[in-house]
Design a protein around this motif. Structure first.
Motif, PDB file in Angstrom:
ATOM      1  N   THR A  55     -22.575  -6.884 -53.230  1.00 23.35           N
ATOM      2  CA  THR A  55     -23.367  -8.000 -53.708  1.00 23.35           C
ATOM      3  C   THR A  55     -22.473  -9.184 -53.984  1.00 23.35           C
ATOM      4  O   THR A  55     -21.286  -9.040 -54.221  1.00 23.35           O
ATOM      5  CB  THR A  55     -24.123  -7.618 -54.998  1.00 23.35           C
ATOM      6  N   GLY A  56     -23.045 -10.338 -53.947  1.00 21.56           N
ATOM      7  CA  GLY A  56     -22.287 -11.555 -54.185  1.00 21.56           C
ATOM      8  C   GLY A  56     -22.751 -12.644 -53.249  1.00 21.56           C
ATOM      9  O   GLY A  56     -23.414 -12.387 -52.263  1.00 21.56           O
ATOM     10  N   GLU A  57     -22.385 -13.879 -53.569  1.00 18.29           N
ATOM     11  CA  GLU A  57     -22.817 -14.993 -52.754  1.00 18.29           C
ATOM     12  C   GLU A  57     -21.963 -15.164 -51.513  1.00 18.29           C
ATOM     13  O   GLU A  57     -22.449 -15.538 -50.470  1.00 18.29           O
ATOM     14  CB  GLU A  57     -22.809 -16.270 -53.591  1.00 18.29           C
ATOM     15  N   SER A  58     -20.673 -14.934 -51.633  1.00 17.54           N
ATOM     16  CA  SER A  58     -19.823 -15.117 -50.472  1.00 17.54           C
ATOM     17  C   SER A  58     -19.599 -13.777 -49.793  1.00 17.54           C
ATOM     18  O   SER A  58     -19.783 -12.726 -50.369  1.00 17.54           O
ATOM     19  CB  SER A  58     -18.487 -15.742 -50.891  1.00 17.54           C
ATOM     20  N   VAL A  94     -30.854  -3.949 -41.643  1.00 15.05           N
ATOM     21  CA  VAL A  94     -29.644  -3.961 -40.821  1.00 15.05           C
ATOM     22  C   VAL A  94     -29.626  -5.027 -39.727  1.00 15.05           C
ATOM     23  O   VAL A  94     -28.634  -5.149 -39.009  1.00 15.05           O
ATOM     24  CB  VAL A  94     -29.388  -2.573 -40.189  1.00 15.05           C
ATOM     25  N   VAL A  95     -30.709  -5.795 -39.571  1.00 15.86           N
ATOM     26  CA  VAL A  95     -30.736  -6.830 -38.532  1.00 15.86           C
ATOM     27  C   VAL A  95     -30.913  -8.209 -39.143  1.00 15.86           C
ATOM     28  O   VAL A  95     -31.371  -8.356 -40.273  1.00 15.86           O
ATOM     29  CB  VAL A  95     -31.835  -6.569 -37.477  1.00 15.86           C
ATOM     30  N   ALA A  96     -30.587  -9.235 -38.351  1.00 12.92           N
ATOM     31  CA  ALA A  96     -30.596 -10.602 -38.847  1.00 12.92           C
ATOM     32  C   ALA A  96     -31.857 -11.372 -38.486  1.00 12.92           C
ATOM     33  O   ALA A  96     -32.140 -12.390 -39.113  1.00 12.92           O
ATOM     34  CB  ALA A  96     -29.381 -11.357 -38.306  1.00 12.92           C
ATOM     35  N   THR A  97     -32.631 -10.914 -37.496  1.00 11.95           N
ATOM     36  CA  THR A  97     -33.770 -11.709 -37.043  1.00 11.95           C
ATOM     37  C   THR A  97     -35.042 -10.876 -36.923  1.00 11.95           C
ATOM     38  O   THR A  97     -35.000  -9.660 -36.722  1.00 11.95           O
ATOM     39  CB  THR A  97     -33.500 -12.355 -35.668  1.00 11.95           C
ATOM     40  N   ASP A 165     -27.252 -12.388 -47.670  1.00  6.44           N
ATOM     41  CA  ASP A 165     -27.838 -11.817 -48.887  1.00  6.44           C
ATOM     42  C   ASP A 165     -27.043 -10.627 -49.425  1.00  6.44           C
ATOM     43  O   ASP A 165     -27.611  -9.615 -49.835  1.00  6.44           O
ATOM     44  CB  ASP A 165     -29.298 -11.405 -48.642  1.00  6.44           C
ATOM     45  N   GLY A 166     -25.724 -10.726 -49.396  1.00  5.96           N
ATOM     46  CA  GLY A 166     -24.888  -9.697 -50.011  1.00  5.96           C
ATOM     47  C   GLY A 166     -24.555  -8.503 -49.153  1.00  5.96           C
ATOM     48  O   GLY A 166     -24.019  -7.520 -49.657  1.00  5.96           O
ATOM     49  N   SER A 167     -24.871  -8.547 -47.847  1.00  4.73           N
ATOM     50  CA  SER A 167     -24.496  -7.423 -46.982  1.00  4.73           C
ATOM     51  C   SER A 167     -24.370  -7.900 -45.541  1.00  4.73           C
ATOM     52  O   SER A 167     -24.801  -8.993 -45.187  1.00  4.73           O
ATOM     53  CB  SER A 167     -25.525  -6.293 -47.086  1.00  4.73           C
ATOM     54  N   TRP A 168     -23.783  -7.058 -44.698  1.00  3.97           N
ATOM     55  CA  TRP A 168     -23.637  -7.350 -43.286  1.00  3.97           C
ATOM     56  C   TRP A 168     -24.892  -6.956 -42.538  1.00  3.97           C
ATOM     57  O   TRP A 168     -25.506  -5.928 -42.847  1.00  3.97           O
ATOM     58  CB  TRP A 168     -22.435  -6.589 -42.708  1.00  3.97           C
ATOM     59  N   VAL A 169     -25.294  -7.764 -41.552  1.00  2.64           N
ATOM     60  CA  VAL A 169     -26.436  -7.471 -40.680  1.00  2.64           C
ATOM     61  C   VAL A 169     -26.044  -7.765 -39.231  1.00  2.64           C
ATOM     62  O   VAL A 169     -25.219  -8.634 -38.973  1.00  2.64           O
ATOM     63  CB  VAL A 169     -27.700  -8.283 -41.066  1.00  2.64           C
TER      64      VAL A 169
END
Length: 194
Positions: A55-58, A94-97, A165-169
């Motif tokens: 978690t975190g913004e960056s 797990v996906v971005a779109t 949003d705090g994780s990789w996608v």
């Protein structure tokens, strides 16, 4: 005479330096060439404990191929698990779109599994970090999913993973290292709707 010899040696040295650093077909212009090797072949029994999303913004800069592999393993496992269980929410994790969610939904009851997906069933035979910063991870990977999907379930290419949003996608996949994947690292992301 000594000045002329020194001048010639400097010119020859510069010419050799330019020739050695000139981009080739395997290193397209604009690609950062790392000083040390980043490709690794991993034993399928090797395991690494890595926090995939925090978690975190960056974001988080991925420094090792083991960490990159763990991120890809978790994302691909989530993709297969979502399709296997016909779970749109799992895929959205797990996906971005939204287009990727739609693509996964098209595979519900179509994709054939020989066994339920597990993270351990994904075998990475090659992993190379092409770009890593706080918002984007680009990885060349060769992935084997035979244990879940059967013989011939291999894939090789550049995987573009973004921090959101705090994780990789997962954002996209490209077949060739020299493809124009860099723009995917610069694009703006929004969360898929629920």
């Amino acid at each position: 005479m000594a000045r002329t010899v020194v001048a010639v040696l400097i010119v020859v040295g510069l010419a050799i330096g330019v020739w050695l650093l000139w981009p080739t077909e395997t290193t397209p212009p604009g690609t950062t060439v790392l000083a040390g090797p980043t490709t690794t072949t991993l034993d399928p029994t090797t395991s690494a404990t890595v926090v995939v999303g925090t978690t975190g913004e960056s974001g988080h800069v991925v420094d090792t191929v083991e960490e990159a592999e763990a991120i890809l393993r978790e994302l691909w496992f989530g993709w297969f698990e979502g399709i296997y269980n016909q779970d749109e929410d799992r895929i959205r994790e797990v996906v971005a779109t939204e287009e990727q969610v739609a693509t996964a939904k098209e595979q519900f009851e179509v994709m054939e599994f020989i066994a339920p997906p597990t993270p351990e069933a994904l075998v990475f035979t090659e992993v190379e970090i092409l770009r890593s910063d706080e918002e984007c991870l680009a990885v060349w990977a060769v992935i084997n999913a035979h244990a879940t999907l059967g013989p011939g379930a291999d894939r090789a290419g550049v995987e573009i993973v973004r921090w959101r949003d705090g994780s990789w996608v997962r954002l996209s996949s490209w077949i060739y290292r020299g493809d124009l994947w860099e723009s995917d690292c610069e694009s703006l992301l929004s969360s898929p709707s629920s």
